[in-house]
Scaffold this motif. Structure first.
Motif, short mmCIF file in Angstrom:
data_model
loop_
_atom_site.label_atom_id
_atom_site.label_comp_id
_atom_site.label_asym_id
_atom_site.label_seq_id
_atom_site.Cartn_x
_atom_site.Cartn_y
_atom_site.Cartn_z
N GLY A 156 0.82 -1.19 0.00
CA GLY A 156 0.00 0.00 0.00
C GLY A 156 0.86 1.25 0.00
O GLY A 156 2.07 1.23 -0.23
N GLY A 157 0.23 2.36 0.22
CA GLY A 157 0.93 3.63 0.24
C GLY A 157 0.84 4.35 -1.10
O GLY A 157 0.14 3.92 -2.02
N THR A 158 1.57 5.47 -1.20
CA THR A 158 1.50 6.31 -2.39
C THR A 158 2.90 6.67 -2.86
O THR A 158 3.86 6.66 -2.08
CB THR A 158 0.71 7.60 -2.13
OG1 THR A 158 1.29 8.28 -1.00
CG2 THR A 158 -0.76 7.30 -1.84
N ASP A 159 2.99 7.02 -4.15
CA ASP A 159 4.25 7.40 -4.75
C ASP A 159 3.96 8.50 -5.76
O ASP A 159 3.05 8.39 -6.58
CB ASP A 159 4.90 6.20 -5.45
CG ASP A 159 6.37 6.44 -5.76
OD1 ASP A 159 6.68 7.46 -6.40
OD2 ASP A 159 7.20 5.59 -5.37
N SER A 160 4.73 9.59 -5.71
CA SER A 160 4.49 10.74 -6.59
C SER A 160 5.34 10.71 -7.86
O SER A 160 5.21 11.59 -8.71
CB SER A 160 4.77 12.04 -5.82
OG SER A 160 6.12 12.09 -5.39
N SER A 161 6.20 9.72 -8.00
CA SER A 161 7.08 9.66 -9.16
C SER A 161 6.35 9.09 -10.37
O SER A 161 5.25 8.54 -10.28
CB SER A 161 8.32 8.81 -8.85
OG SER A 161 9.08 9.37 -7.82
N GLN A 162 6.99 9.18 -11.52
CA GLN A 162 6.43 8.61 -12.74
C GLN A 162 6.57 7.10 -12.72
O GLN A 162 7.57 6.55 -12.27
CB GLN A 162 7.15 9.19 -13.96
CG GLN A 162 6.58 8.73 -15.29
CD GLN A 162 7.24 9.42 -16.48
OE1 GLN A 162 7.98 10.39 -16.29
NE2 GLN A 162 6.97 8.94 -17.66
N LYS A 163 5.53 6.44 -13.23
CA LYS A 163 5.50 4.98 -13.25
C LYS A 163 5.61 4.49 -14.68
O LYS A 163 4.99 5.01 -15.59
CB LYS A 163 4.19 4.49 -12.62
CG LYS A 163 4.05 2.97 -12.55
CD LYS A 163 2.77 2.56 -11.82
CE LYS A 163 1.54 3.03 -12.55
NZ LYS A 163 0.29 2.52 -11.95
N ASN A 164 6.41 3.45 -14.87
CA ASN A 164 6.57 2.85 -16.18
C ASN A 164 6.54 1.34 -16.05
O ASN A 164 7.43 0.75 -15.45
CB ASN A 164 7.88 3.30 -16.83
CG ASN A 164 8.03 2.81 -18.26
OD1 ASN A 164 7.08 2.31 -18.85
ND2 ASN A 164 9.22 2.95 -18.81
N GLY A 165 5.48 0.73 -16.59
CA GLY A 165 5.36 -0.72 -16.52
C GLY A 165 5.10 -1.24 -15.13
O GLY A 165 5.30 -2.42 -14.85
N GLY A 166 4.65 -0.38 -14.23
CA GLY A 166 4.39 -0.77 -12.85
C GLY A 166 5.50 -0.38 -11.90
O GLY A 166 5.32 -0.41 -10.68
N LEU A 167 6.67 0.00 -12.42
CA LEU A 167 7.81 0.38 -11.59
C LEU A 167 7.93 1.91 -11.53
O LEU A 167 7.99 2.57 -12.57
CB LEU A 167 9.10 -0.22 -12.14
CG LEU A 167 10.39 0.13 -11.40
CD1 LEU A 167 10.37 -0.43 -9.98
CD2 LEU A 167 11.60 -0.39 -12.17
#
Length: 717
Positions: free
Chosen positions: A620-631
């Motif tokens: 869980g949690g959040t991430d503000s970075s760009q995601k590519n292919g799930g990473l």
């Protein structure tokens, strides 16, 4: 054969070898001077050719301009007027018998142009010409060293034939609107529509060179067919063919039978293959939009979809390897992903020889829910097919095929280019090897994404969506999983690989090695497949590997790996889009990954997992970075996930959660497949139960569920 024809074949042979990176020196200097141009070609060795592939195109091929006209040919209904020398008219039939340039205009309602000028070069200039012939080819090149068919600037031209030829059934008789016994070049800037109502649109018994014009071909059989080769340097081509769109056919002469594209725009709709080269297909540029066999929704796939091959290995006859299904197996309530069967396949029951069970054989259905016979599926319906090789060095490809998208009976090499593939069978298939060194590849729809005996990826961006295995390294044999495949492997040393598979994510019937790049696997949700699956070793020495999926058949890298990894099996299945974060003991982010499907196991290998250090797994949690292919790109995690567990990297493979005894079938190298778990003692293999002791298959989600005993429960792959 004339000296110039001999020279051409030597040149083409050299060029074909260069296109496959093999250079052979010429022991004798050969020179040809085109007497109709000032162009002289001199070759001493293959390595001295400047712009080797462009040597397929002479100056006159590329330049349609001319200074003088030998004769004006004026078409008017059923009569023809010839003003000049070198051509004569007999009613509605014009015969050209001398070298020169012939300007053709007007409309001919039922007649033809014949070229019979042995050892000469002839240029036919179509300038708003409309020729139809009800009984044969509209243009028939009977005998000529080389014919240039030039489309005059701003001209609109049409050539058509009838549905029956007067020479039908005669040996070596014409069978196309434009039929050439010798070399043919089509150039210029005008437009040409070819309506092939009898058979092919354009057929050359020698080579066909395309360097310009806007050409539309409508043919009941093949669109453009050249025996020795078809080569394109430029132009726009719209091909609607009942059989193959573009093809070459020479399988006898060394160095021939290829299709080469340097540039041009190709829109192909074909009943069979879009482009089919008897030997090599090579593209260094160009734009391709191909729909073959009606597209992926008309999939021609007819073989068994997931029951065979014994314990691991290639799919074969399930009952021969496993003893059949129990008689009370609930076939009517078979779950959707049972054995990765396709929704448009159905099965019939057949009792096996010893009456111990029932085996299921699939029968292919078409879109109308009707059985498709073997004869209906015998035609090849691939996007691009090479008999010996497919080489993509550039260009833009959009392929929608009922069969494989790219197919080679030998090797396939992708160096550069952009490819989008929707395939009814494999996205990319090669019998021997697939090598991806660059380019942007997206296989949006496929049964298996990439399949070959040897698969290596060293660069580029590759994205695979598949209803079965994403990557399948297999030689097509049915050895099962009791041994390794010495000539089969999957290797990735660079680039980015994204896989979203309903079957195995990465499947190798031999070894699997990862030494670089980024590998992201969104694996299966059913327990009969794994995100990683190898009959040999899974060895990780570098790069980033993240593989999420079901824990039922989960495999992990072997202890021969030199880069640390962790395998986490969660107590319950987590929903799609649940973030998994790996942090160090100080809560510093190592990586954040979001599986796109539900999962209960994830394998992570990263150079940032250091031996002896402690790490946390958070969900869980959040991430503000760009995601590519799930990473996610590193640095955007908000540290707001829930800590699930932690581990210390005290061995190359760390285990979090309850692991199965082993996964991945009985592989080679003395262990139980690529996925032997560290807590398995590696001693003697458990004795296989006999047929009376085999566990009863469950009525629910079969897919390889393990019984409680020591049998292992490996679903045949």
């Amino acid at each position: 054969m004339t000296k110039s024809r001999n020279y051409k074949k030597v040149l083409c042979f050299i060029t074909a070898l260069i296109m496959t990176t093999a250079a052979y020196g010429c022991t004798q200097k050969k020179t040809e001077t085109d007497k109709n141009t000032e162009d002289t070609i001199s070759i001493e060795s293959a390595t001295q050719i400047k712009g080797a592939v462009s040597s397929l195109f002479s100056e006159r091929d590329l330049n349609p301009q001319f200074d003088t006209v030998s004769a004006e040919i004026i078409l008017s209904g059923d009569t023809v007027t010839v003003n000049g020398n070198g051509a004569v008219a007999d009613g509605s039939v014009v015969t050209v018998s001398q070298a020169g340039v012939y300007h053709i205009s007007g409309k001919l309602t039922d007649g033809r142009i014949i070229v019979n000028a042995p050892k000469e070069k002839v240029q036919l200039v179509l300038d708003n010409a409309d020729i139809s012939c009800s009984y044969s080819s509209a243009i028939h090149i009977e005998n000529c060293d080389k014919t240039f068919l030039t489309l005059a600037e701003n001209s609109v031209n049409t050539l058509s034939d009838g549905s029956e030829y007067s020479t039908d059934g005669q040996e070596n008789s014409p069978d196309a609107v434009i039929f050439s016994e010798d070399s043919l070049t089509i150039n210029g800037t005008g437009s040409l529509t070819v309506n092939g109502n009898y058979c092919d649109g354009i057929h050359g018994k020698d080579d066909i060179v395309l360097t310009g014009g806007i050409i539309t071909v409508n043919a009941v059989e093949d669109g453009i067919k050249g025996k020795d080769y078809v080569a394109a340097a430029d132009g726009e081509f719209i091909i609607n063919a009942g059989c193959d769109g573009i093809k070459s056919t020479n399988s006898e002469d060394e160095g021939m039978g290829f299709v080469f594209v340097e540039n041009g725009k190709f829109t192909i709709t074909s009943g069979n293959d879009g482009i089919q080269a008897e030997t090599e297909f090579t593209a260094t540029g160009g734009e391709f939009d191909i729909v073959s066999g009606g597209g992926n929704e008309k999939s021609v796939k007819t073989h068994m979809e997931g029951f065979g091959g014994g314990f691991g290995g290639n799919r074969g006859d399930f009952s021969d390897k496993f003893g059949g299904f129990p008689n009370d197996f609930d076939k009517d309530n078979m779950p959707e992903n049972f054995g990765q069967h396709r929704k448009n396949d159905r099965f019939r029951e057949e009792t096996d020889n010893d009456n111990s069970g029932t085996q299921l054989s699939f029968v292919k259905l078409n879109a109308e829910n009707e059985t498709v016979s073997d004869t209906e599926t015998s035609d090849s319906k691939k996007g691009i097919k090479g008999g010996t090789a497919v080489n993509i060095k550039g260009g833009t490809f959009k392929i929608d095929s009922a069969d494989d998208g790219l197919h080679s009976d030998g090797t396939a090499v992708i160096e550069d280019g952009t490819l989008e593939i929707l395939a009814g069978d494999d996205g990319i298939h090669s019998d021997k090897s697939v090598e991806i060194n660059g380019g942007d590849i997206k296989i949006s729809v496929s049964y298996e994404g990439i399949e070959s005996a040897e698969i290596s990826i060293s660069g580029g961006n590759t994205e695979v969506h598949s209803s079965d295995d994403g990557i399948n390294a297999s030689d097509g044999s049915s050895q099962g999983g009791m041994g390794s495949y010495s000539d089969v492997f999957f290797d990735i040393s660079g680039g980015t690989l994204y896989v979203n598979a309903d079957g195995d994510g990465l499947d190798s019937n031999g070894d699997m090695t990862i030494s670089g790049g980024v590998v992201l696997v969104h694996g299966p949700t059913n327990s009969g497949n794994g995100a990683l699956d190898s009959n040999g070793e899974i060895t990780v020495t570098g790069g980033i590997l993240i593989a999420a999926g079901s824990s039922g058949m989960a495999e992990i890298p072997s202890d021969n790996s030199t880069q640390n990894c962790v395998s986490v099996t969660f107590e319950s299945t987590l929903s799609a889009d649940t973030m998994v974060t790996l942090t160090d003991s100080s809560d510093n982010e190592i990586l954040c990954f979001v599986p796109e499907k539900q999962f209960d196991n994830i394998v992570i290998s990263s150079p940032e997992i250091i031996s002896g250090e402690t790490y946390k797994i958070c969900t869980g949690g959040t991430d503000s970075s760009q995601k590519n292919g799930g990473l996610y790109e590193k640095g955007g995690y908000k540290n707001d996930g829930t800590a699930y567990d932690e581990f210390t990297a005290d061995s190359v493979v760390s285990i979090v959660g309850k692991q199965t005894a082993f996964g991945g079938g009985f592989g080679g190298h003395g262990n139980f497949g690529g996925g032997m778990k560290p807590n398995f003692d590696g001693g003697e293999r458990p004795e296989m139960p006999n047929s009376e002791e085999r566990p009863e298959m469950p009525n629910g989600d079969f897919g390889g569920m393990r019984p409680d005993g020591n049998f292992g429960g490996r679903q045949p792959r």
